[in-house]
Design an enzyme around this catalytic site. Structure first.
Site, mmCIF file in Angstrom:
data_model
loop_
_atom_site.group_PDB
_atom_site.id
_atom_site.type_symbol
_atom_site.label_atom_id
_atom_site.label_comp_id
_atom_site.label_asym_id
_atom_site.label_seq_id
_atom_site.Cartn_x
_atom_site.Cartn_y
_atom_site.Cartn_z
ATOM 1 N N GLU A 20 -50.557 8.593 -0.865
ATOM 2 C CA GLU A 20 -49.258 9.055 -0.352
ATOM 3 C C GLU A 20 -48.421 9.735 -1.441
ATOM 4 O O GLU A 20 -47.210 9.876 -1.295
ATOM 5 C CB GLU A 20 -48.457 7.885 0.236
ATOM 6 C CG GLU A 20 -49.126 7.144 1.361
ATOM 7 C CD GLU A 20 -49.012 7.839 2.712
ATOM 8 O OE1 GLU A 20 -48.584 9.008 2.748
ATOM 9 O OE2 GLU A 20 -49.378 7.210 3.706
ATOM 10 N N HIS A 67 -42.877 1.988 0.490
ATOM 11 C CA HIS A 67 -43.473 2.062 1.829
ATOM 12 C C HIS A 67 -44.282 0.795 2.067
ATOM 13 O O HIS A 67 -45.028 0.359 1.194
ATOM 14 C CB HIS A 67 -44.394 3.288 1.932
ATOM 15 C CG HIS A 67 -45.346 3.207 3.084
ATOM 16 N ND1 HIS A 67 -44.933 3.149 4.397
ATOM 17 C CD2 HIS A 67 -46.705 3.135 3.129
ATOM 18 C CE1 HIS A 67 -45.987 3.063 5.187
ATOM 19 N NE2 HIS A 67 -47.070 3.050 4.442
ATOM 20 N N HIS A 103 -45.875 -2.000 5.592
ATOM 21 C CA HIS A 103 -46.196 -2.127 7.009
ATOM 22 C C HIS A 103 -45.468 -3.337 7.590
ATOM 23 O O HIS A 103 -46.097 -4.213 8.183
ATOM 24 C CB HIS A 103 -47.714 -2.246 7.190
ATOM 25 C CG HIS A 103 -48.481 -1.087 6.628
ATOM 26 N ND1 HIS A 103 -49.833 -1.118 6.398
ATOM 27 C CD2 HIS A 103 -48.073 0.155 6.244
ATOM 28 C CE1 HIS A 103 -50.240 0.055 5.907
ATOM 29 N NE2 HIS A 103 -49.177 0.840 5.792
ATOM 30 N N GLU A 160 -24.706 -7.408 9.700
ATOM 31 C CA GLU A 160 -24.991 -6.738 8.431
ATOM 32 C C GLU A 160 -25.495 -5.294 8.579
ATOM 33 O O GLU A 160 -25.302 -4.474 7.682
ATOM 34 C CB GLU A 160 -26.114 -7.488 7.689
ATOM 35 C CG GLU A 160 -25.759 -8.819 7.112
ATOM 36 C CD GLU A 160 -25.098 -8.667 5.763
ATOM 37 O OE1 GLU A 160 -23.903 -8.978 5.694
ATOM 38 O OE2 GLU A 160 -25.757 -8.237 4.809
ATOM 39 N N HIS A 215 -47.011 2.432 12.421
ATOM 40 C CA HIS A 215 -47.548 2.407 11.064
ATOM 41 C C HIS A 215 -46.702 1.501 10.163
ATOM 42 O O HIS A 215 -47.199 0.502 9.657
ATOM 43 C CB HIS A 215 -47.618 3.841 10.509
ATOM 44 C CG HIS A 215 -48.200 3.925 9.130
ATOM 45 N ND1 HIS A 215 -48.975 4.967 8.704
ATOM 46 C CD2 HIS A 215 -48.095 3.096 8.063
ATOM 47 C CE1 HIS A 215 -49.356 4.772 7.451
ATOM 48 N NE2 HIS A 215 -48.820 3.646 7.039
HETATM 49 O O1 2HA Z 1 -52.981 2.851 2.188
HETATM 50 O O2 2HA Z 1 -50.060 2.369 3.383
HETATM 51 O O3 2HA Z 1 -49.847 4.770 4.407
HETATM 52 C C1 2HA Z 1 -51.686 2.936 1.837
HETATM 53 C C2 2HA Z 1 -50.840 3.201 3.001
HETATM 54 C C3 2HA Z 1 -50.955 4.487 3.657
HETATM 55 ZN ZN ZN Z 2 -48.997 2.806 5.165
#
Ligand code: 2HA
Ligand code: ZN
Length: 273
Positions: free
Chosen positions: A113, A136, A138, A166, A207
């Site tokens: 990424e 980032h 999940h 909040e 995602h």
């Molecule tokens: O593999 O989270 O979006 C890493 C990730 C891809």
């Molecule tokens: Zn991801």
């Protein structure tokens, strides 16, 4: 000079990766983190004498010459803190791509990424001089919410604000929401960066989530807050007896905490300006 694994930024990043894995938000090699180093921080590292060079097209002008700590492609967040020299590295962004100048031992390289991280930093730096971090992961409930809530981002933001007091104070700019997209390519990087010109949080439908911040803790705090609201949403959306925080109450909060909500999400005509 500090040894790579002893540097406070590297240690903090390893600890954050482990915390996020423990929360169930970074299964296998899911997630990536990057951090813009200051000149002072950079001067504390011993840099590789023979940097590895990588070509990447379309480097944003304001990223050239920046130094970024970033997680490795394929790194398991559970293990990063125990393998910092392999799973974390520092890159120098150049006109033509980037050079690996520390870390990423055993031939490792930055997350797939990386393009999204570079474009995201670029977009945030344009609007916020204190910007430093992109995270980032999940996060579970926010990902779940993209299956049961409409994906129009103003409606999505309004729902999150209505769940916990909040929320509107922590993210008055609301959230950006992208439809499902292939990850790791230029397209998702560009779409994410476009959202980051007006808010600090982007939900990737089906995602995960991405946030920006002035520190690792700041960016992580946004994910925690959004995901907590999403968790309560998921536990209650189909059995509600009350409708949550009203527009008038949100306006009261904004006035008391002196924040300006993104336009067009709540009725603000009664707000004192
Ligand atoms: O593999 O989270 O979006 C890493 C990730 C891809
Ligand atoms: Zn991801």
């Amino acid at each position: 000079m500090t040894a790579f694994v002893e540097h406070k930024v590297i240690k903090e990043l390893g600890d954050l990766a482990y915390t996020m894995w423990k929360m169930g938000w970074d299964e296998k090699n899911g997630g990536n983190i990057s951090y813009l180093l200051s000149a002072d921080e950079l001067s504390e590292f011993i840099l590789d004498e023979n940097p590895r060079t990588f070509v990447l097209n379309g480097i944003p002008e304001n990223m050239i010459g920046k130094y970024i700590v970033i997680t490795a492609s394929g790194s398991n967040f559970r293990l990063i803190k125990d393998f910092l020299e392999e799973t974390v590295g520092i890159i120098k962004v150049t006109e033509k791509g980037y050079e690996i100048i520390a870390g990423f031992q055993q031939d490792n390289k930055p997350t797939s990424e990386i393009y999204m991280h570079l474009l995201s930093h670029s977009a945030r730096l344009d609007v916020d001089a204190n910007h430093r971090v992109i995270v980032h992961n999940h996060a579970t409930e926010i990902s779940a919410m993209t299956f049961v809530h409409e994906l129009e981002e103003k409606a999505f933001s309004r729902t999150l604000w209505g769940i916990i007091t909040e929320c509107i104070v922590v993210f008055p700019d609301g959230v950006g929401v992208l439809p499902w997209m292939v990850c790791g390519n230029e397209e998702i990087g560009k779409c994410t960066a476009e959202k980051l010109t007006y808010c600090r949080i982007v939900i990737w439908s089906h995602h995960g989530i991405l946030t920006s911040g002035s520190s690792l803790n700041d960016a992580f705090g946004l994910i925690e807050t959004v995901n907590k609201a999403a968790k309560i949403y998921m536990q209650t959306f189909d059995k509600r007896m009350t409708s949550g925080i009203t527009d008038e109450e949100l306006v009261e909060l904004c006035e008391f905490f002196e924040v300006t909500p993104r336009e067009g999400i709540i009725e603000t005509s009664t707000m004192e300006r």
